[in-house]
Motif scaffolding. Structure first.
Motif, short mmCIF file in Angstrom:
data_model
loop_
_atom_site.label_atom_id
_atom_site.label_comp_id
_atom_site.label_asym_id
_atom_site.label_seq_id
_atom_site.Cartn_x
_atom_site.Cartn_y
_atom_site.Cartn_z
N ARG A 99 0.82 -1.21 0.00
CA ARG A 99 0.00 0.00 0.00
C ARG A 99 0.86 1.26 0.00
O ARG A 99 0.37 2.34 -0.31
CB ARG A 99 -0.93 0.00 1.22
N LEU A 100 2.11 1.12 0.38
CA LEU A 100 3.00 2.28 0.45
C LEU A 100 3.81 2.45 -0.83
O LEU A 100 4.58 3.39 -0.96
CB LEU A 100 3.96 2.13 1.64
N LEU A 101 3.64 1.53 -1.76
CA LEU A 101 4.40 1.57 -2.99
C LEU A 101 3.49 1.88 -4.17
O LEU A 101 2.30 1.61 -4.15
CB LEU A 101 5.08 0.22 -3.24
N THR A 102 4.05 2.47 -5.21
CA THR A 102 3.29 2.68 -6.44
C THR A 102 3.22 1.36 -7.18
O THR A 102 4.24 0.81 -7.58
CB THR A 102 3.98 3.74 -7.33
N ARG A 103 2.01 0.86 -7.36
CA ARG A 103 1.85 -0.47 -7.93
C ARG A 103 1.18 -0.42 -9.30
O ARG A 103 0.67 -1.43 -9.78
CB ARG A 103 1.03 -1.34 -6.98
N GLU A 104 1.12 0.74 -9.91
CA GLU A 104 0.50 0.83 -11.22
C GLU A 104 1.32 0.08 -12.26
O GLU A 104 2.55 0.03 -12.18
CB GLU A 104 0.36 2.29 -11.66
N VAL A 105 0.62 -0.51 -13.20
CA VAL A 105 1.28 -1.18 -14.32
C VAL A 105 0.80 -0.49 -15.60
O VAL A 105 -0.40 -0.33 -15.82
CB VAL A 105 0.92 -2.68 -14.36
N GLU A 131 2.34 -9.60 -18.35
CA GLU A 131 3.57 -10.15 -17.80
C GLU A 131 3.51 -10.18 -16.27
O GLU A 131 3.98 -11.13 -15.63
CB GLU A 131 4.77 -9.31 -18.25
N ALA A 132 2.91 -9.15 -15.67
CA ALA A 132 2.83 -9.06 -14.21
C ALA A 132 1.84 -10.04 -13.61
O ALA A 132 1.98 -10.46 -12.46
CB ALA A 132 2.46 -7.63 -13.79
N ASP A 177 -7.24 2.84 -16.48
CA ASP A 177 -7.38 4.23 -16.91
C ASP A 177 -6.56 4.42 -18.18
O ASP A 177 -5.58 3.70 -18.41
CB ASP A 177 -6.86 5.18 -15.83
N LEU A 178 -6.96 5.37 -18.98
CA LEU A 178 -6.21 5.68 -20.19
C LEU A 178 -5.42 6.97 -19.98
O LEU A 178 -5.97 8.00 -19.61
CB LEU A 178 -7.16 5.85 -21.38
N VAL A 225 -3.45 2.12 -18.07
CA VAL A 225 -2.77 2.11 -16.77
C VAL A 225 -3.63 1.31 -15.79
O VAL A 225 -4.79 1.65 -15.55
CB VAL A 225 -2.54 3.54 -16.25
N TYR A 226 -3.03 0.26 -15.22
CA TYR A 226 -3.76 -0.65 -14.35
C TYR A 226 -3.38 -0.41 -12.89
O TYR A 226 -2.21 -0.29 -12.55
CB TYR A 226 -3.46 -2.10 -14.73
N SER A 227 -4.40 -0.38 -12.03
CA SER A 227 -4.17 -0.16 -10.61
C SER A 227 -3.68 -1.43 -9.93
O SER A 227 -3.70 -2.52 -10.52
CB SER A 227 -5.47 0.30 -9.93
N SER A 228 -3.27 -1.30 -8.67
CA SER A 228 -2.84 -2.47 -7.91
C SER A 228 -3.98 -3.46 -7.73
O SER A 228 -3.77 -4.68 -7.71
CB SER A 228 -2.30 -2.04 -6.54
#
Length: 238
Positions: A94-100, A108-109, A129-130, A136-139
């Motif tokens: 939760r403390l890290l940016t996890r967007e892909v 791949e993730a 989101d575009l 762009v994909y959230s955690s």
């Protein structure tokens, strides 16, 4: 197995394994000679649990010792649940940016195939989101993608006769429920929206209600599974 094989299977150094034994996190292995010991397969499971607790939760040794002791008494089902919770509910995440960014990076993730990613997006299960021309994909999307792959690996996928469109119906039901309840609450509390601390409390509430849904679903799933298994066993005994 010898210590070298245990190191290979767990990825934990020999010195660390010896430390776990000295601290009482692991039982002393059976000695096969004066300078050699044998480790059974249960050591792999316990070491991976300890490793996960230290890396994901940063717990002190005394707390880990309590968890390991309780873990050994759990049923295989509860052990599997604990492993999944450790994998998908890591506080540090939760403390890290996890967007892909990008579909290829997402696949791949998560391991999710191109076809099922497209389906999940079409159904509103995964909602990127575009930004410009990139998705762009959230955690949460990443976690859902991984869980879809896990469902398939566990034998609950299309090739096993399960209808993947069930996920579409679940997503639609949950979305409508959330939108309806949130809209009703926010419209009746417009005066609070601008008050100090409301956004923080609202964020906390979102997490609380998410956990409520999680535990409620798990409770109903367990109860239903036990009832169906019991009913099936009774029919087989006749």
């Amino acid at each position: 197995m010898k210590i070298g094989e245990l190191v290979k299977r767990t990825g934990v150094p020999k010195e660390t394994i010896h430390f776990y034994i000295r601290e009482g996190l692991l039982r002393k292995p059976r000695k096969s000679s004066s300078n050699s010991a044998q480790y059974h397969s249960g050591y792999v499971e316990q070491i991976l649990l300890i490793k996960g607790l230290r890396e994901n939760y940063h717990l002190p040794i005394p707390e880990i010792k309590k968890i390991v002791k309780n873990f050994s008494k759990q049923s295989p089902i509860d052990k599997a649940i604990a492993q999944y919770q450790s994998r998908f509910s890591r506080p540090a995440d939760r403390l890290l940016t996890r967007e892909v960014v990008g579909r290829d990076a997402f696949r791949e993730a998560t391991g999710l195939g191109r076809k099922w990613l497209a389906k999940a997006e079409e159904w509103g299960v995964i909602t990127p989101d575009l930004k410009g021309e990139e998705s762009v994909y959230s955690s949460d999307d990443v976690a859902i993608g991984r869980l879809m792959v896990d469902m398939d690996n566990l034998g609950f996928g299309p090739k096993d006769g399960h209808d993947p469109e069930d996920l579409k119906h679940i997503a639609k039901f949950v979305r409508e429920l959330v939108v309806s309840s949130f809209k009703k609450y926010y419209e009746s509390n417009l005066d609070k929206l601008v008050s100090n601390g409301f956004a923080e409390k609202a964020g906390q509430f979102h997490e609380v209600i998410s956990l409520f849904f999680f535990h409620l679903y798990r409770k109903f799933a367990r109860e239903t599974a036990l009832r169906l298994l019991s009913s099936s066993s009774a029919k087989l005994d006749k």
